[in-house]
Design a protein around this motif. Structure first.
Motif, PDB file in Angstrom:
ATOM      1  N   GLY A  33       0.903  -1.237   0.056  1.00  0.00           N
ATOM      2  CA  GLY A  33      -0.178   0.020   0.002  1.00  0.00           C
ATOM      3  C   GLY A  33       0.786   1.292   0.058  1.00  0.00           C
ATOM      4  N   ARG A  34       2.137   1.038  -0.038  1.00  0.00           N
ATOM      5  CA  ARG A  34       3.024   2.128  -0.136  1.00  0.00           C
ATOM      6  C   ARG A  34       4.302   1.989  -0.871  1.00  0.00           C
ATOM      7  N   LEU A  35       5.107   2.970  -1.117  1.00  0.00           N
ATOM      8  CA  LEU A  35       6.601   2.735  -1.627  1.00  0.00           C
ATOM      9  C   LEU A  35       7.373   3.028  -0.581  1.00  0.00           C
ATOM     10  N   PRO A  36       8.557   2.219  -0.957  1.00  0.00           N
ATOM     11  CA  PRO A  36       9.724   2.313   0.338  1.00  0.00           C
ATOM     12  C   PRO A  36      10.633   3.597   0.085  1.00  0.00           C
ATOM     13  N   CYS A  37      10.401   4.222  -1.133  1.00  0.00           N
ATOM     14  CA  CYS A  37      11.162   5.273  -1.354  1.00  0.00           C
ATOM     15  C   CYS A  37      10.395   6.576  -2.290  1.00  0.00           C
ATOM     16  N   ASN A  38      11.072   7.554  -2.310  1.00  0.00           N
ATOM     17  CA  ASN A  38      10.192   8.349  -3.346  1.00  0.00           C
ATOM     18  C   ASN A  38      10.797   8.133  -4.889  1.00  0.00           C
ATOM     19  N   VAL A  39       9.755   8.080  -5.725  1.00  0.00           N
ATOM     20  CA  VAL A  39      10.067   7.718  -7.094  1.00  0.00           C
ATOM     21  C   VAL A  39       9.750   8.865  -8.182  1.00  0.00           C
ATOM     22  N   ILE A  40      10.720   9.280  -9.057  1.00  0.00           N
ATOM     23  CA  ILE A  40      10.093  10.301 -10.191  1.00  0.00           C
ATOM     24  C   ILE A  40      10.378   9.346 -11.397  1.00  0.00           C
ATOM     25  N   VAL A  41       9.441   9.123 -12.268  1.00  0.00           N
ATOM     26  CA  VAL A  41       9.657   8.518 -13.467  1.00  0.00           C
ATOM     27  C   VAL A  41       9.835   9.425 -14.959  1.00  0.00           C
ATOM     28  N   LEU A  42      10.829   9.164 -15.615  1.00  0.00           N
ATOM     29  CA  LEU A  42      10.813  10.404 -16.607  1.00  0.00           C
ATOM     30  C   LEU A  42      11.010   9.498 -17.782  1.00  0.00           C
ATOM     31  N   LEU A  43      10.248   9.552 -18.843  1.00  0.00           N
ATOM     32  CA  LEU A  43      10.190   8.762 -20.028  1.00  0.00           C
ATOM     33  C   LEU A  43      10.465   9.622 -21.252  1.00  0.00           C
ATOM     34  N   GLU A  44      11.299   9.561 -21.806  1.00  0.00           N
ATOM     35  CA  GLU A  44      11.279  10.676 -22.958  1.00  0.00           C
ATOM     36  C   GLU A  44      11.079   9.932 -24.475  1.00  0.00           C
ATOM     37  N   GLY A  45      10.811  10.742 -25.473  1.00  0.00           N
ATOM     38  CA  GLY A  45      10.134  10.146 -26.659  1.00  0.00           C
ATOM     39  C   GLY A  45      11.341  10.382 -27.866  1.00  0.00           C
ATOM     40  N   GLU A  46      12.346  10.607 -27.576  1.00  0.00           N
ATOM     41  CA  GLU A  46      13.172  10.961 -28.609  1.00  0.00           C
ATOM     42  C   GLU A  46      14.593  10.112 -28.569  1.00  0.00           C
ATOM     43  N   GLU A  47      14.697   9.246 -27.867  1.00  0.00           N
ATOM     44  CA  GLU A  47      16.040   8.575 -27.679  1.00  0.00           C
ATOM     45  C   GLU A  47      16.588   8.171 -28.752  1.00  0.00           C
ATOM     46  N   GLU A  48      15.447   7.413 -29.696  1.00  0.00           N
ATOM     47  CA  GLU A  48      16.183   6.622 -30.789  1.00  0.00           C
ATOM     48  C   GLU A  48      16.512   7.666 -31.831  1.00  0.00           C
ATOM     49  N   ILE A  49      16.138   8.971 -31.720  1.00  0.00           N
ATOM     50  CA  ILE A  49      16.809   9.575 -32.763  1.00  0.00           C
ATOM     51  C   ILE A  49      17.749  10.589 -32.194  1.00  0.00           C
ATOM     52  N   GLY A  50      18.434  10.447 -31.043  1.00  0.00           N
ATOM     53  CA  GLY A  50      19.577  10.905 -30.548  1.00  0.00           C
ATOM     54  C   GLY A  50      19.299  11.940 -29.379  1.00  0.00           C
ATOM     55  N   SER A  51      18.073  11.926 -28.614  1.00  0.00           N
ATOM     56  CA  SER A  51      17.759  12.839 -27.518  1.00  0.00           C
ATOM     57  C   SER A  51      18.241  14.010 -27.885  1.00  0.00           C
ATOM     58  N   PRO A  52      17.806  14.666 -29.026  1.00  0.00           N
ATOM     59  CA  PRO A  52      18.023  16.010 -29.366  1.00  0.00           C
ATOM     60  C   PRO A  52      17.513  17.192 -28.199  1.00  0.00           C
ATOM     61  N   HIS A  53      16.759  16.889 -27.591  1.00  0.00           N
ATOM     62  CA  HIS A  53      15.951  18.055 -26.794  1.00  0.00           C
ATOM     63  C   HIS A  53      16.073  17.482 -25.120  1.00  0.00           C
ATOM     64  N   LEU A  54      16.985  16.444 -24.881  1.00  0.00           N
ATOM     65  CA  LEU A  54      16.737  15.866 -23.629  1.00  0.00           C
ATOM     66  C   LEU A  54      17.533  16.872 -22.562  1.00  0.00           C
ATOM     67  N   ALA A  55      18.767  17.352 -23.050  1.00  0.00           N
ATOM     68  CA  ALA A  55      19.507  18.201 -22.256  1.00  0.00           C
ATOM     69  C   ALA A  55      18.849  19.359 -21.896  1.00  0.00           C
ATOM     70  N   GLU A  56      18.285  20.218 -22.755  1.00  0.00           N
ATOM     71  CA  GLU A  56      17.592  21.331 -22.634  1.00  0.00           C
ATOM     72  C   GLU A  56      16.221  21.163 -21.826  1.00  0.00           C
ATOM     73  N   ALA A  57      15.605  20.051 -21.886  1.00  0.00           N
ATOM     74  CA  ALA A  57      14.478  19.906 -21.345  1.00  0.00           C
ATOM     75  C   ALA A  57      14.471  19.591 -19.928  1.00  0.00           C
ATOM     76  N   VAL A  58      15.610  18.923 -19.650  1.00  0.00           N
ATOM     77  CA  VAL A  58      16.066  18.607 -18.166  1.00  0.00           C
ATOM     78  C   VAL A  58      16.319  19.693 -17.498  1.00  0.00           C
ATOM     79  N   ALA A  59      17.403  20.566 -18.138  1.00  0.00           N
ATOM     80  CA  ALA A  59      17.756  21.675 -17.701  1.00  0.00           C
ATOM     81  C   ALA A  59      16.581  22.702 -17.366  1.00  0.00           C
ATOM     82  N   ALA A  60      15.670  22.793 -18.255  1.00  0.00           N
ATOM     83  CA  ALA A  60      14.542  23.487 -18.119  1.00  0.00           C
ATOM     84  C   ALA A  60      13.670  23.194 -17.046  1.00  0.00           C
ATOM     85  N   HIS A  61      13.601  21.877 -16.640  1.00  0.00           N
ATOM     86  CA  HIS A  61      12.679  21.295 -15.445  1.00  0.00           C
ATOM     87  C   HIS A  61      13.490  20.845 -14.402  1.00  0.00           C
TER      88      HIS A  61
END
Lengths: 473, 473
Positions: free
Chosen positions: A140-168
């Motif tokens: 009924g609970r988790l042992p720790c805090n969890v954030i899930v981050l799933l991107e949609g551009e890894e197979e084209i080289g994650s062109p916006h991952l760095a700026e999106a992560v920095a922005a968020h």
């Protein structure tokens, strides 16, 4: 009592094995091909629904490209926070005719599910979500805090991952560690932990000796040949003995620590088998370097190809006016794409006058290297979790030869980052008949569950990750 | 009285200028595209008819490709025999849309005939035939013996000329000299005599380091890169200072004689204009070599292009398993394609073990160089004939940089061979809007007529051509 919450979670996972497989088969039925912009929004929506059903706050993060899916689990006070990264996009399925069964009609044969994306990466991040679900179902609970981050551009080289992560960063940087389930286990089936990646910088060296190509008879001996200028220039950048001879290129290289060096030396490699498979008569120069050191602790300068003149069938008596070497440099700590490119530019500028040529270096992107210390306290958690989930201790790779955007976590967010692959070594990712073995999927869910339990053990502790002082604050 | 027969022939040619142009326009209306096998037989048939109307014995010589047309004039006892060589095939006309008027609908604009093949080579060998016709019309006889040989495969590299000439040597080898009207005059319009050509050998150097291409991240530092092996190998074959460093390659080179060296030094060249046109900041290394010597008296080793890996747009992280340098060597007297290729093979075999690569040298044909002595007695005849026909003395080129199958005449048949171009420098051969200026065509007919008269002056004389002792027998 360490991992006291885990046994009933393992039992739950074992009991629900068939239903988990059915849910994976339903998930991979939905194409999400980033390169072709097929199904991206639909699959991102499916993931939002899954996260919400887990009681997570789900959010679609816009990027300049395809969106990222962010989920945040219920708060677990004083427990560490793990950021689980993955990607929901898949490779294009072509050539379709090479598939035994259609890529988006998942089929079980010989204990494996065959479908595009089943290993890379849907089966692996779904395993993480099912591990979360199992903890919630049992406790009924988790042992720790969890954030899930799933991107949609890894197979084209994650062109916006760095700026999106920095922005968020405000939504991510309070994590204590990042864990990515992607890639494959050792061919023996043994679990692995990966602590780092080489970076990369891509660039073209463009040499021009004349305004246009000329005829090798009518002008041979008069017009300087751009190919010769390029050959002689490249010859000044790497010696036949394998030394990189670009001044300053390797200056920032940080030698591996004792722990990393020992870990690399302890890793298995069947060198005769590898050399037979690849048809090698020798390893690359320098010849006396230990196998794993080559991929983990040394930069490379690779010529990917050379354009210019004529290189097709038959002969053409052309004297090339332009020659372009397409290159990449694999970077190790603490090299950077900018630093490496600057060294190449300075070297080339110094050589150009003697060549009778104009030379230009055109960069086309890159990634920083990433290295997480193997003595991180989280490393011990992952080691123990994988051992509990799989029944044997994992192999530990200080670094891998290829490049992934792990720097976004280690350098942009300042977090220790670990990769724990769940896929079978013959998953055929990016190829026809991509597959995930049922046992690997099952072990992946167990691994994810053990990881959460292990992190829960650290509740209230100061784990002091390198470069990350939040828990002190 | 020297050239006593020539003035009335010149007058006849001048009177019939319009009719000559009309006949050229009719001739070039017929396509004869060797590469596309279009119209070859028809145009060969036209030529047979022209030769028969001149009273020549005409014969179609079969080859393994397109046939050659052979014509033999009426016997002129004790007079020398000239073999007039040319080619009746033309380049493909594409791209058709780039022509101002259709390539096989000859049109006169601005004092030029525009049509495919009008300069290369139909207008030039027709000029020779009209010169013969003029002599016959005025005098009822020719001043010397004439053999006409027109091949149908020059534009596809004369693949069967050597073997056909060798096979029919009995019909050709009693000639005393060969004269080819092909190519272009100096841009100033001044006539030229060309005494030699460089030879050529084409080959690929194929370097292999692995059974297949690999990923530059996953294998960079482990698998030897075929591009690096090739770069380092090529670096041992030509020094940055321009010296060819393949052992034995240049051993056979015969330095130019005093006459040739002086002739080369006397030739005009507007080096600043050439460098501006070609966008050169420097001539090829070595820098201090006289301009014409570069093209005439020195071999080259040209890299035409390099295949392997990936050299297209964007980046691809490939570590190439194979790299192929496509090369040609321009040969000067007394190099041969076989000798040059053997030197390259020996060099490469000696270097290969240090490269960790297998290296193969694959030849793809070549041509011997050709050099006719500038002090040949026939040279004086040509010099005088061109001066009479054109009103100024010709420029004399000991050699040209490109390659033509002249060796078939000088080496297979043992005859002195000369090229006397009749085309304007901007004839645009091989290109859209190919053209021949009316004045060049007219001067060509006059040049051909003067040549025949000049050779007639040698009747009964012993001209003792080098390597050719028939007149002594």
């Amino acid at each position: 009592m360490p991992y006291s919450d885990l046994d009933p979670v393992f039992a739950h996972i074992d009991r629900n094995a068939d239903s988990h497989v059915a849910r994976l088969m339903e998930y991979v039925r939905h194409p999400s091909i980033s390169a072709q912009d097929v199904g991206i929004r639909e699959v991102a929506g499916l993931l939002m629904g899954m996260l919400e059903r887990l009681g997570f706050e789900a959010e679609l993060l816009a990027t300049r490209g395809h969106p990222m899916v962010l989920g945040r689990g219920p708060a677990v006070p004083d427990a560490p926070t793990v950021l689980l990264y993955g990607h929901y996009d898949v490779q294009p399925p072509e050539p379709l005719e090479a598939w035994t069964t259609p890529p988006f009609e998942p089929t079980i044969r010989d204990g494996r599910i065959f479908a595009r994306g089943v290993g890379d990466n849907k089966g692996q991040h779904l395993a993480q979500l099912l591990a979360i679900e199992a903890h919630l179902a049992v406790h009924g609970r988790l042992p720790c805090n969890v954030i899930v981050l799933l991107e949609g551009e890894e197979e084209i080289g994650s062109p916006h991952l760095a700026e999106a992560v920095a922005a968020h960063a405000d939504k991510l940087a309070h994590a204590d560690l990042v864990v990515t389930a992607d890639g494959t286990l050792h061919p023996s089936g043994r679990g692995t932990i990966l602590y780092g990646v080489r970076g990369v910088t891509h660039f073209d060296i463009r040499v021009r000796t004349a305004a246009r190509d000329t005829h090798s008879g009518n002008f041979g001996g008069v017009v300087p040949n751009a190919m010769w200028a390029l050959v002689h220039l490249l010859g000044t950048m790497r010696a036949p003995d394998g030394r990189l001879t670009v001044a300053g290129l390797c200056d920032p290289v940080v030698a591996p620590g004792a722990v990393e060096a020992a870990a690399a030396a302890a890793l298995p490699i069947d060198l005769p088998a590898l050399m037979t498979e690849l048809g090698l008569s020798a390893l690359d120069a320098p010849r006396d370097r230990p196998f794993w050191d080559r991929l983990m602790f040394h930069p490379t300068l690779t010529i990917n190809g050379i354009a210019g003149g004529y290189s097709g069938p038959g002969s053409k008596t052309v004297l090339p006016a332009e020659a372009v070497a397409k290159c990449d440099i694999r970077l190790v700590e603490a090299m950077t794409p900018d630093q490496a490119l600057a060294a190449v530019r300075a070297h080339v500028a110094a050589q150009a006058p003697a060549l009778g040529a104009t030379v230009e270096v055109v960069g086309s992107g890159g990634m920083l290297p990433s290295r997480t210390p193997m003595d991180s306290p989280f490393a011990a958690v992952l080691r123990r979790a994988l051992t509990l989930a799989r029944g044997e201790s994992p192999l530990e790779y200080p670094c891998m030869g290829g490049s992934l955007p792990d720097y976004v976590f280690t350098k942009t967010l300042g977090l220790p980052a670990f990769v724990t692959p769940y896929g079978n070594a013959d998953e055929a990712n990016h190829a026809p008949d991509e597959n995930l073995s049922l046992s690997c999927f099952h072990a992946g869910i167990r691994s994810g569950a053990a990881l959460l339990s292990g992190l829960g053990e650290l509740t209230g502790a100061c784990v002091c990750p390198v470069n990350h002082t939040k828990l002190h604050g």
